[in-house]
Design an enzyme around this catalytic site. Structure first.
Site, mmCIF file in Angstrom:
data_model
loop_
_atom_site.group_PDB
_atom_site.id
_atom_site.type_symbol
_atom_site.label_atom_id
_atom_site.label_comp_id
_atom_site.label_asym_id
_atom_site.label_seq_id
_atom_site.Cartn_x
_atom_site.Cartn_y
_atom_site.Cartn_z
ATOM 1 N N ASN A 93 0.864 -1.186 0.000
ATOM 2 C CA ASN A 93 0.000 0.000 0.000
ATOM 3 C C ASN A 93 0.901 1.237 0.000
ATOM 4 O O ASN A 93 1.503 1.568 1.014
ATOM 5 C CB ASN A 93 -0.893 -0.026 1.253
ATOM 6 C CG ASN A 93 -1.705 1.247 1.419
ATOM 7 O OD1 ASN A 93 -1.862 2.021 0.469
ATOM 8 N ND2 ASN A 93 -2.230 1.457 2.615
ATOM 9 N N TRP A 94 0.982 1.878 -1.161
ATOM 10 C CA TRP A 94 1.883 3.037 -1.287
ATOM 11 C C TRP A 94 1.319 4.302 -0.640
ATOM 12 O O TRP A 94 2.026 5.288 -0.491
ATOM 13 C CB TRP A 94 2.149 3.315 -2.767
ATOM 14 C CG TRP A 94 3.166 2.424 -3.392
ATOM 15 C CD1 TRP A 94 3.870 1.410 -2.800
ATOM 16 C CD2 TRP A 94 3.606 2.482 -4.749
ATOM 17 N NE1 TRP A 94 4.715 0.834 -3.707
ATOM 18 C CE2 TRP A 94 4.565 1.464 -4.908
ATOM 19 C CE3 TRP A 94 3.268 3.279 -5.846
ATOM 20 C CZ2 TRP A 94 5.222 1.250 -6.137
ATOM 21 C CZ3 TRP A 94 3.906 3.052 -7.055
ATOM 22 C CH2 TRP A 94 4.875 2.049 -7.193
ATOM 23 N N LYS A 95 0.041 4.294 -0.314
ATOM 24 C CA LYS A 95 -0.608 5.501 0.224
ATOM 25 C C LYS A 95 -0.392 6.665 -0.769
ATOM 26 O O LYS A 95 -0.302 6.407 -1.968
ATOM 27 C CB LYS A 95 -0.108 5.792 1.633
ATOM 28 C CG LYS A 95 -0.208 4.543 2.540
ATOM 29 C CD LYS A 95 0.037 4.801 3.988
ATOM 30 C CE LYS A 95 -0.118 3.489 4.763
ATOM 31 N NZ LYS A 95 0.052 3.651 6.197
ATOM 32 N N GLY A 133 2.680 2.192 10.696
ATOM 33 C CA GLY A 133 3.705 3.208 10.454
ATOM 34 C C GLY A 133 4.596 3.518 11.645
ATOM 35 O O GLY A 133 5.308 4.511 11.653
ATOM 36 N N GLY A 146 2.744 -1.216 4.309
ATOM 37 C CA GLY A 146 2.782 0.185 3.903
ATOM 38 C C GLY A 146 4.203 0.631 3.628
ATOM 39 O O GLY A 146 4.712 0.507 2.506
ATOM 40 N N SER A 195 3.415 -2.326 10.364
ATOM 41 C CA SER A 195 4.865 -2.468 10.557
ATOM 42 C C SER A 195 5.386 -3.856 10.176
ATOM 43 O O SER A 195 6.276 -4.406 10.840
ATOM 44 C CB SER A 195 5.255 -2.116 11.987
ATOM 45 O OG SER A 195 4.961 -0.750 12.254
ATOM 46 N N GLU A 207 -5.766 -4.405 11.124
ATOM 47 C CA GLU A 207 -4.720 -3.386 11.194
ATOM 48 C C GLU A 207 -4.829 -2.587 12.497
ATOM 49 O O GLU A 207 -5.532 -1.569 12.547
ATOM 50 C CB GLU A 207 -4.852 -2.427 10.017
ATOM 51 C CG GLU A 207 -4.475 -3.034 8.690
ATOM 52 C CD GLU A 207 -3.716 -2.038 7.844
ATOM 53 O OE1 GLU A 207 -2.577 -2.323 7.477
ATOM 54 O OE2 GLU A 207 -4.259 -0.955 7.571
ATOM 55 N N HIS A 209 -9.538 1.932 5.182
ATOM 56 C CA HIS A 209 -8.251 2.059 5.879
ATOM 57 C C HIS A 209 -8.422 3.068 7.023
ATOM 58 O O HIS A 209 -9.140 4.064 6.880
ATOM 59 C CB HIS A 209 -7.165 2.514 4.902
ATOM 60 C CG HIS A 209 -5.790 2.400 5.485
ATOM 61 N ND1 HIS A 209 -5.293 3.314 6.375
ATOM 62 C CD2 HIS A 209 -4.814 1.467 5.318
ATOM 63 C CE1 HIS A 209 -4.069 2.948 6.732
ATOM 64 N NE2 HIS A 209 -3.755 1.825 6.107
HETATM 65 P P1 PGA Z 1 2.921 0.191 7.671
HETATM 66 O O1 PGA Z 1 1.477 0.539 7.047
HETATM 67 O O2 PGA Z 1 3.398 -1.074 7.026
HETATM 68 O O3 PGA Z 1 3.761 1.369 7.324
HETATM 69 O O4 PGA Z 1 2.726 0.028 9.147
HETATM 70 C C1 PGA Z 1 0.481 -0.442 6.956
HETATM 71 C C2 PGA Z 1 -0.779 0.166 6.407
HETATM 72 O O5 PGA Z 1 -1.165 1.266 6.811
HETATM 73 O O6 PGA Z 1 -1.438 -0.436 5.540
#
Ligand code: PGA
Length: 230
Positions: A7-9, A160, A213, A192, A154, A95
């Site tokens: 997920n590149w956001k 993050g 992410g 993470s 999640e 999300h």
């Molecule tokens: P992260 O994000 O791997 O940076 O924790 C996961 C997500 O928000 O899908």
């Protein structure tokens, strides 16, 4: 089947997305037929990325990170499920960043899921414990066939932060999601995930894959995660 979903956001323009693809292609990864690799891209990248993917013949499946809760019509700026159907097979919904920043409710998420399914796109529904029951109930209230969805647990504390939760705890919640959805759909963990911890999550009995992410943005780190599962 195991799933690795990136997920590149809101990162990477078209040029950067194609450089990422060239970089991962240069790594000459061995993709296992038992691992499905899905990447959730910004809307603006998807068409050019798909084209370059087919040039490189890489087994990566593209997905969207969002979709409108409205059908086609007078909704300036909205991207509908009907538009996405020509571009992707999967779409993230609900999300926690969208719930917090854009005030998306469980009912709105259920509307998005319904429109995606009507357009043969698989919804990847993100959940956290405070609203997990409410969200799944909203799907049932909207007559949604949950066996056509993916679900991702999640926990907000892990997104993050570089601090994933204990895989055994993640498995426990994944088991609750499985119970609420009649054991009918794949269930993933996100928060993470890295190449160092991915196997501790996917080796759990109720966890079918991961949503990544931060480490999906760096081709070598994302490739490391795919490799760890092969
Ligand atoms: P992260 O994000 O791997 O940076 O924790 C996961 C997500 O928000 O899908």
């Amino acid at each position: 089947m195991k799933y690795v979903i990136g997920n590149w956001k809101s990162n990477q323009n078209i040029t950067e997305s194609l450089i990422w693809l060239d970089s991962i292609s240069a790594l000459r990864l061995k993709y296992s037929p038992d691992t499905s690799v899905i990447l959730c891209l910004p809307f603006t990248d998807i068409a050019a990325f798909n084209q370059h993917l087919s040039d490189l013949a890489l087994p990566i499946i593209t997905a969207s990170q969002n979709v409108s809760h409205l059908p086609p019509g007078k909704h300036t700026g909205e991207i509908t499920a009907n538009m996405l159907a020509e571009l992707v097979n999967y779409c993230l919904v609900g999300h926690s960043e969208r719930r917090h920043e854009f005030k998306e409710t469980s009912e709105v998420v259920a509307q998005k899921v319904r429109l995606l399914l009507e357009n043969s796109i698989t919804p990847i529904v993100c959940l956290d414990t405070p609203y997990m029951d409410e969200q799944i109930k909203a799907l049932f209230n909207a007559d949604i066939d949950v066996s056509r969805c993916f679900f991702v647990y999640e926990p907000i504390s892990a997104i993050g932060t570089g601090k994933p939760i204990d895989p055994v705890d993640a498995n426990h919640v994944a088991g609750q999601i499985a119970f609420l959805t009649d054991n009918s759909a794949p269930i993933l963990y996100g928060g993470s995930v890295s190449q160092d911890n991915v196997t501790s999550f996917v080796s759990q009995s109720k966890i079918d894959g991961v949503l990544v992410g931060t480490d999906s943005l760096e081709p070598t780190l994302f490739a490391g995660i795919i490799n760890s599962l092969s």
